[in-house]
Design an enzyme around this catalytic site. Structure first.
Site, mmCIF file in Angstrom:
data_model
loop_
_atom_site.group_PDB
_atom_site.id
_atom_site.type_symbol
_atom_site.label_atom_id
_atom_site.label_comp_id
_atom_site.label_asym_id
_atom_site.label_seq_id
_atom_site.Cartn_x
_atom_site.Cartn_y
_atom_site.Cartn_z
ATOM 1 N N GLU A 175 -9.291 -3.536 0.609
ATOM 2 C CA GLU A 175 -9.613 -3.424 -0.823
ATOM 3 C C GLU A 175 -10.504 -2.210 -1.095
ATOM 4 O OE1 GLU A 175 -11.709 -6.774 -2.564
ATOM 5 O OE2 GLU A 175 -11.609 -5.917 -4.570
ATOM 6 N N LYS A 217 -5.297 -4.167 -1.678
ATOM 7 C CA LYS A 217 -5.844 -4.715 -2.934
ATOM 8 C C LYS A 217 -6.504 -3.579 -3.717
ATOM 9 C CE LYS A 217 -9.061 -8.225 -4.682
ATOM 10 N NZ LYS A 217 -9.518 -9.604 -4.561
#
Ligand code: 5MM
Length: 335
Positions: A175, A217
């Site tokens: 992420e 992400k």
């Protein structure tokens, strides 16, 4: 198909997405303060258990990201929290970074920590039932940021994290979050996000990561919250798809967006449009925290014993986002 690839695909199959319920105690305390509920371990568990035992879990939520406290808690029915999640055929995951700290050498920026002792912590989480993990790098945008130093050092940490996670047979969620705050344009967000993601994959490849067993992400491409030139809907979708198409290697099976401070409806609408414009092979779904929980948290705070009403609100958001992950959402379904 490798084991890691099949876990990643299972989490994101058929419009399913991820519930990011991995708020650290400090963040969860802010969320609970905002609805005037004391942040005790019991209350944090009560809210989360209410979500995890909702009927939409089986149909919509392929994976739940937990925080260290939650993965070790017992549900009110005597199951562990991972057992409760598995009973809905969803997969438990765990946040394994220990937070973003000041980056030495560029004091306005952050570096995410948590590599020390990671292998040992992962072995314990695996025993508790986790099959995927999450690590978040955060980047500010302004004229001078993110700096080359922050882009490189966060990518390096994400790659070292992902390598250890795959060694333990879990799927790493990578992420890199380029924050929305600031007055930057959507074009700046596009350029900086592309640079950040490209550097992450350069490092992941250097660290010999099996890209078929990774979920990315990212943030969507948006203008900053203080920008005078906001973009919406189709422009967000087109730029987001364009950025990911050029920056993400084709082996990656799935992308699960963060909501990043967008409203619940904006996050759903933009995801829906992204799927309409998605001409790649990547699954494009959601890994939302606030955009899945905000309304449910407000409802729960009115009466924490009224489980049904909270679950109804959560089920609705989960269903709307699962439709959006298939490009099948429309605004009239919100009523
Ligand atoms: C759930 O929130 C996470 C925040 O964790 P910290 O308390 O350690 O900051 C966060 O990483 C979250 O998973 C992602 O940012 C996605 O959440 P949003 O709310 O942006 O969809």
């Amino acid at each position: 198909m490798s084991e890691l690839n099949s876990i990643a695909l299972k989490i994101l199959s058929d419009g399913k997405g991820i519930l990011a319920a991995d708020e650290s105690t400090a963040t969860m305390t802010k969320r609970l303060d905002s609805v005037k509920i004391p942040s005790t371990p019991e209350n944090r568990l009560n809210f989360r258990e209410t979500l995890f035992s909702s009927s939409s879990m089986a149909e919509c939520i392929g994976g739940v990201i937990l925080y260290d406290e939650t993965i070790k808690q017992q549900s009110s029915k005597g199951k562990t929290i991972p057992e409760l999640i598995i009973s809905s055929k969803s997969i438990p995951g765990i946040k394994v970074d220990t937070g973003a700290k000041q980056l030495a050498g560029s004091t306005e920026e952050k570096i995410t920590e948590g590599l020390d002792g990671l292998r040992e912590r992962l072995k314990e989480y695996y025993k508790l039932g986790a099959r995927f993990t999450k690590w978040r790098g955060v980047y500010n945008i302004s004229r001078d940021y993110p700096s080359k130093l922050s882009i490189y050092s966060n990518a390096h940490a994400l790659a070292r994290y992902a390598a250890i996670v795959q060694e333990i047979n879990m799927v790493p969620i990578v992420e890199p979050e380029v924050l929305m705050s600031g007055d930057h344009s959507a074009e700046d967000c596009y350029n900086k996000t592309s640079e950040v993601i490209e550097k992450c994959f350069e490092e992941l490849i250097l660290h010999k990561i099996d890209l078929r067993g990774v979920i990315l992400k990212p943030n969507m491409i948006l203008a900053g919250t203080d920008s005078k030139n906001k973009i919406e809907g189709e422009d967000v979708a087109k730029l987001t798809v364009k950025c990911l198409k050029k920056s993400v290697p084709s082996e990656v099976p799935g992308i699960a967006f963060l909501s990043g401070g967008q409203t619940e409806i904006e996050s759903t609408e933009n995801l829906n449009l992204i799927n309409k414009y998605n001409d790649t092979k990547f699954i494009m779904s959601y890994s939302y925290g606030r955009a899945l929980q905000q309304s449910a948290l407000k409802k729960w705070s009115k009466n924490i014993k009224d489980i049904d009403s909270t679950q109804k609100v959560f089920n609705h958001r989960a269903k709307m986002n699962t439709l959006a992950a298939q490009g099948k959402w429309s605004r009239d379904l919100e009523n």
